[in-house]
Design a protein around this motif. Structure first.
Motif, PDB file in Angstrom:
ATOM      1  N   ALA A 196      10.944 -16.139  11.377  1.00  0.00           N
ATOM      2  CA  ALA A 196      11.999 -16.903  10.712  1.00  0.00           C
ATOM      3  C   ALA A 196      12.694 -16.012   9.697  1.00  0.00           C
ATOM      4  CB  ALA A 196      11.416 -18.134  10.015  1.00  0.00           C
ATOM      5  N   GLU A 197      13.855 -16.436   9.288  1.00  0.00           N
ATOM      6  CA  GLU A 197      14.581 -15.716   8.239  1.00  0.00           C
ATOM      7  C   GLU A 197      13.979 -16.077   6.890  1.00  0.00           C
ATOM      8  OE1 GLU A 197      19.142 -15.122   6.544  1.00  0.00           O
ATOM      9  OE2 GLU A 197      18.777 -16.219   8.415  1.00  0.00           O
ATOM     10  N   VAL A 198      13.572 -15.068   6.141  1.00  0.00           N
ATOM     11  CA  VAL A 198      12.990 -15.286   4.823  1.00  0.00           C
ATOM     12  C   VAL A 198      14.131 -15.429   3.814  1.00  0.00           C
ATOM     13  CG1 VAL A 198      11.520 -14.305   3.025  1.00  0.00           C
ATOM     14  CG2 VAL A 198      10.921 -13.996   5.433  1.00  0.00           C
ATOM     15  N   PRO A 199      14.095 -16.462   2.965  1.00  0.00           N
ATOM     16  CA  PRO A 199      15.205 -16.664   2.021  1.00  0.00           C
ATOM     17  C   PRO A 199      15.408 -15.465   1.102  1.00  0.00           C
ATOM     18  CG  PRO A 199      13.755 -18.580   2.087  1.00  0.00           C
ATOM     19  CD  PRO A 199      13.059 -17.504   2.849  1.00  0.00           C
ATOM     20  N   ALA A 200      16.650 -15.034   0.962  1.00  0.00           N
ATOM     21  CA  ALA A 200      16.947 -13.883   0.115  1.00  0.00           C
ATOM     22  C   ALA A 200      16.647 -14.165  -1.350  1.00  0.00           C
ATOM     23  CB  ALA A 200      18.416 -13.483   0.275  1.00  0.00           C
ATOM     24  N   ASP A 201      16.732 -15.442  -1.752  1.00  0.00           N
ATOM     25  CA  ASP A 201      16.471 -15.781  -3.144  1.00  0.00           C
ATOM     26  C   ASP A 201      14.992 -16.047  -3.414  1.00  0.00           C
ATOM     27  OD1 ASP A 201      16.324 -18.120  -1.709  1.00  0.00           O
ATOM     28  OD2 ASP A 201      17.429 -19.339  -3.168  1.00  0.00           O
ATOM     29  N   ASP A 202      14.159 -15.967  -2.383  1.00  0.00           N
ATOM     30  CA  ASP A 202      12.704 -16.168  -2.533  1.00  0.00           C
ATOM     31  C   ASP A 202      12.001 -15.263  -1.514  1.00  0.00           C
ATOM     32  OD1 ASP A 202      10.279 -17.180  -3.410  1.00  0.00           O
ATOM     33  OD2 ASP A 202      10.428 -19.048  -2.260  1.00  0.00           O
ATOM     34  N   PRO A 203      12.157 -13.940  -1.671  1.00  0.00           N
ATOM     35  CA  PRO A 203      11.746 -13.009  -0.615  1.00  0.00           C
ATOM     36  C   PRO A 203      10.261 -13.008  -0.313  1.00  0.00           C
ATOM     37  CG  PRO A 203      12.321 -11.824  -2.623  1.00  0.00           C
ATOM     38  CD  PRO A 203      12.754 -13.234  -2.827  1.00  0.00           C
ATOM     39  N   LEU A 204       9.410 -13.416  -1.261  1.00  0.00           N
ATOM     40  CA  LEU A 204       7.977 -13.505  -1.006  1.00  0.00           C
ATOM     41  C   LEU A 204       7.504 -14.947  -0.827  1.00  0.00           C
ATOM     42  CD1 LEU A 204       6.123 -10.812  -3.155  1.00  0.00           C
ATOM     43  CD2 LEU A 204       6.521 -10.854  -0.704  1.00  0.00           C
ATOM     44  N   LEU A 205       8.470 -15.896  -0.812  1.00  0.00           N
ATOM     45  CA  LEU A 205       8.154 -17.321  -0.625  1.00  0.00           C
ATOM     46  C   LEU A 205       7.315 -17.882  -1.766  1.00  0.00           C
ATOM     47  CD1 LEU A 205       7.359 -17.294   3.218  1.00  0.00           C
ATOM     48  CD2 LEU A 205       9.554 -17.718   2.087  1.00  0.00           C
ATOM     49  N   GLU A 206       7.423 -17.275  -2.949  1.00  0.00           N
ATOM     50  CA  GLU A 206       6.627 -17.744  -4.085  1.00  0.00           C
ATOM     51  C   GLU A 206       6.977 -19.169  -4.479  1.00  0.00           C
ATOM     52  OE1 GLU A 206       5.663 -13.553  -6.445  1.00  0.00           O
ATOM     53  OE2 GLU A 206       7.151 -14.941  -7.246  1.00  0.00           O
ATOM     54  N   ALA A 207       8.276 -19.488  -4.535  1.00  0.00           N
ATOM     55  CA  ALA A 207       8.677 -20.830  -4.968  1.00  0.00           C
ATOM     56  C   ALA A 207       8.212 -21.882  -3.969  1.00  0.00           C
ATOM     57  CB  ALA A 207      10.193 -20.888  -5.145  1.00  0.00           C
ATOM     58  N   HIS A 208       8.331 -21.563  -2.680  1.00  0.00           N
ATOM     59  CA  HIS A 208       7.857 -22.503  -1.661  1.00  0.00           C
ATOM     60  C   HIS A 208       6.354 -22.727  -1.789  1.00  0.00           C
ATOM     61  CE1 HIS A 208      11.731 -21.369   0.078  1.00  0.00           C
ATOM     62  NE2 HIS A 208      11.635 -22.408   0.886  1.00  0.00           N
ATOM     63  N   LEU A 209       5.612 -21.649  -1.925  1.00  0.00           N
ATOM     64  CA  LEU A 209       4.161 -21.777  -2.009  1.00  0.00           C
ATOM     65  C   LEU A 209       3.745 -22.539  -3.257  1.00  0.00           C
ATOM     66  CD1 LEU A 209       1.699 -20.365  -0.272  1.00  0.00           C
ATOM     67  CD2 LEU A 209       1.295 -19.282  -2.466  1.00  0.00           C
ATOM     68  N   GLU A 210       4.376 -22.241  -4.382  1.00  0.00           N
ATOM     69  CA  GLU A 210       4.022 -22.945  -5.625  1.00  0.00           C
ATOM     70  C   GLU A 210       4.239 -24.450  -5.478  1.00  0.00           C
ATOM     71  OE1 GLU A 210       5.669 -23.689 -10.142  1.00  0.00           O
ATOM     72  OE2 GLU A 210       6.211 -21.796  -9.164  1.00  0.00           O
ATOM     73  N   ARG A 211       5.359 -24.831  -4.889  1.00  0.00           N
ATOM     74  CA  ARG A 211       5.643 -26.260  -4.734  1.00  0.00           C
ATOM     75  C   ARG A 211       4.553 -26.950  -3.925  1.00  0.00           C
ATOM     76  NH1 ARG A 211      10.095 -25.729  -2.650  1.00  0.00           N
ATOM     77  NH2 ARG A 211       9.794 -26.219  -0.442  1.00  0.00           N
ATOM     78  N   HIS A 212       4.088 -26.296  -2.880  1.00  0.00           N
ATOM     79  CA  HIS A 212       3.083 -26.938  -2.033  1.00  0.00           C
ATOM     80  C   HIS A 212       1.682 -26.865  -2.629  1.00  0.00           C
ATOM     81  CE1 HIS A 212       6.072 -27.908   0.837  1.00  0.00           C
ATOM     82  NE2 HIS A 212       6.389 -26.656   1.063  1.00  0.00           N
ATOM     83  N   VAL A 213       1.413 -25.866  -3.449  1.00  0.00           N
ATOM     84  CA  VAL A 213       0.155 -25.877  -4.214  1.00  0.00           C
ATOM     85  C   VAL A 213       0.116 -27.118  -5.097  1.00  0.00           C
ATOM     86  CG1 VAL A 213      -1.090 -24.781  -6.110  1.00  0.00           C
ATOM     87  CG2 VAL A 213      -0.310 -23.404  -4.175  1.00  0.00           C
ATOM     88  N   ARG A 214       1.223 -27.382  -5.792  1.00  0.00           N
ATOM     89  CA  ARG A 214       1.261 -28.551  -6.666  1.00  0.00           C
ATOM     90  C   ARG A 214       1.102 -29.844  -5.864  1.00  0.00           C
ATOM     91  NH1 ARG A 214       3.032 -27.346 -11.796  1.00  0.00           N
ATOM     92  NH2 ARG A 214       3.988 -25.284 -12.112  1.00  0.00           N
ATOM     93  N   GLY A 215       1.716 -29.904  -4.700  1.00  0.00           N
ATOM     94  CA  GLY A 215       1.632 -31.114  -3.906  1.00  0.00           C
ATOM     95  C   GLY A 215       0.242 -31.354  -3.333  1.00  0.00           C
ATOM     96  N   VAL A 216      -0.386 -30.302  -2.817  1.00  0.00           N
ATOM     97  CA  VAL A 216      -1.687 -30.461  -2.181  1.00  0.00           C
ATOM     98  C   VAL A 216      -2.777 -30.723  -3.213  1.00  0.00           C
ATOM     99  CG1 VAL A 216      -3.485 -29.228  -0.889  1.00  0.00           C
ATOM    100  CG2 VAL A 216      -1.104 -29.125  -0.118  1.00  0.00           C
ATOM    101  N   PHE A 217      -2.695 -30.050  -4.363  1.00  0.00           N
ATOM    102  CA  PHE A 217      -3.779 -30.158  -5.352  1.00  0.00           C
ATOM    103  C   PHE A 217      -3.493 -31.161  -6.466  1.00  0.00           C
ATOM    104  CE2 PHE A 217      -4.673 -26.076  -3.341  1.00  0.00           C
ATOM    105  CZ  PHE A 217      -6.028 -26.203  -3.126  1.00  0.00           C
ATOM    106  N   GLY A 218      -2.296 -31.708  -6.526  1.00  0.00           N
ATOM    107  CA  GLY A 218      -2.020 -32.794  -7.478  1.00  0.00           C
ATOM    108  C   GLY A 218      -1.624 -32.337  -8.859  1.00  0.00           C
ATOM    109  N   HIS A 219      -1.093 -31.110  -9.001  1.00  0.00           N
ATOM    110  CA  HIS A 219      -0.604 -30.671 -10.300  1.00  0.00           C
ATOM    111  C   HIS A 219       0.821 -31.196 -10.510  1.00  0.00           C
ATOM    112  CE1 HIS A 219      -3.643 -27.454  -9.409  1.00  0.00           C
ATOM    113  NE2 HIS A 219      -3.945 -27.718 -10.657  1.00  0.00           N
ATOM    114  N   ARG A 220       1.158 -31.378 -11.767  1.00  0.00           N
ATOM    115  CA  ARG A 220       2.482 -31.900 -12.096  1.00  0.00           C
ATOM    116  C   ARG A 220       3.548 -30.878 -11.748  1.00  0.00           C
ATOM    117  NH1 ARG A 220       2.194 -34.503 -17.563  1.00  0.00           N
ATOM    118  NH2 ARG A 220       1.909 -32.397 -18.324  1.00  0.00           N
TER     119      ARG A 220
END
Length: 220
Positions: A196-220
């Motif tokens: 897939a094309e990796v977003p230029a504004d999130d080249p390591l997918l950090e923002a995507h991963l952080e969002r899903h860490v919060r969702g899966v583990f229940g952090h605010r």
């Protein structure tokens, strides 16, 4: 390392509302390991909230507790024996490494379920890009397009987790070719950028991963 169901069999409590995320950029492995140990002690003592370290390492091969003797002989890369489960793996530029330092509450102190939660974070991150990831029975990690794109190995101390996951985003896969990563054939390793094309504004997918860490583990 074992596979498991897509969702836990019973409801489990969230970890807590607060999560501090540290984006460390290119960060030496030994420094990251020392930082993890400091934060694990502080988290166990209640001095800090849950922590999430997001970074990439200069090239290094880490040897987990199950690495067979001689498995990395002859490699011309730095080798580090570490506390996590699993066997040898490679880290390097273009790979997103995430170290969750979470205090697991009662009702969530199941490391097999914790590994499945980390896999779920990665599966959701891939789904953001339109990539269908999958688990494989008997193996920890995440596969996509027939290749393993994410390796996972963890440790726990006083019910605080450390070590974590490595998602191959745009890294050179040649680093895996000189040994058996996670005890598998080198050709099994893949990367997100080939799917897939990796977003230029999130080249390591950090923002995507952080969002899903919060969702899966229940952090605010």
């Amino acid at each position: 390392m074992t596979g498991g169901p897509a969702t836990p069999p019973t409801p489990r409590p969230p970890l807590g509302p607060e999560l501090e995320v540290r984006r460390l950029g290119r960060f030496d492995y030994a420094r990251a390991r020392d930082l993890q140990q400091e934060l694990v002690a502080q988290r166990a003592a209640g001095e800090v909230c849950d922590q999430l370290l997001l970074l990439e390492h200069p090239e290094v091969v880490t040897l987990g507790r199950r690495t067979p003797e001689g498995a990395a002989d002859g490699l011309d890369l730095p080798l580090v024996e570490i506390e996590r489960g699993g066997e040898a793996t490679w880290h390097g530029p273009g790979q997103l490494v995430a170290y969750p330092l979470f205090l697991l509450p009662l009702g969530r102190r199941d490391l097999h379920a914790y590994l499945r939660d980390l896999e779920e974070v990665v599966l959701r991150t891939l789904a953001d890009l339109g990539v269908e990831g999958e688990r494989r029975e008997g193996l920890t990690g995440v596969w996509a397009g027939g290749h393993k794109v994410c390796s996972i190995g963890v440790a726990v101390r006083r019910w605080v987790t450390w070590h974590g996951l490595a998602l191959n985003v745009s890294n050179d896969l040649a680093g895996f070719e000189r040994f058996r990563p996670c005890g598998l054939e080198p050709g099994v390793m893949g990367r997100v950028a080939d799917l897939a094309e990796v977003p230029a504004d999130d080249p390591l997918l950090e923002a995507h991963l952080e969002r899903h860490v919060r969702g899966v583990f229940g952090h605010r």
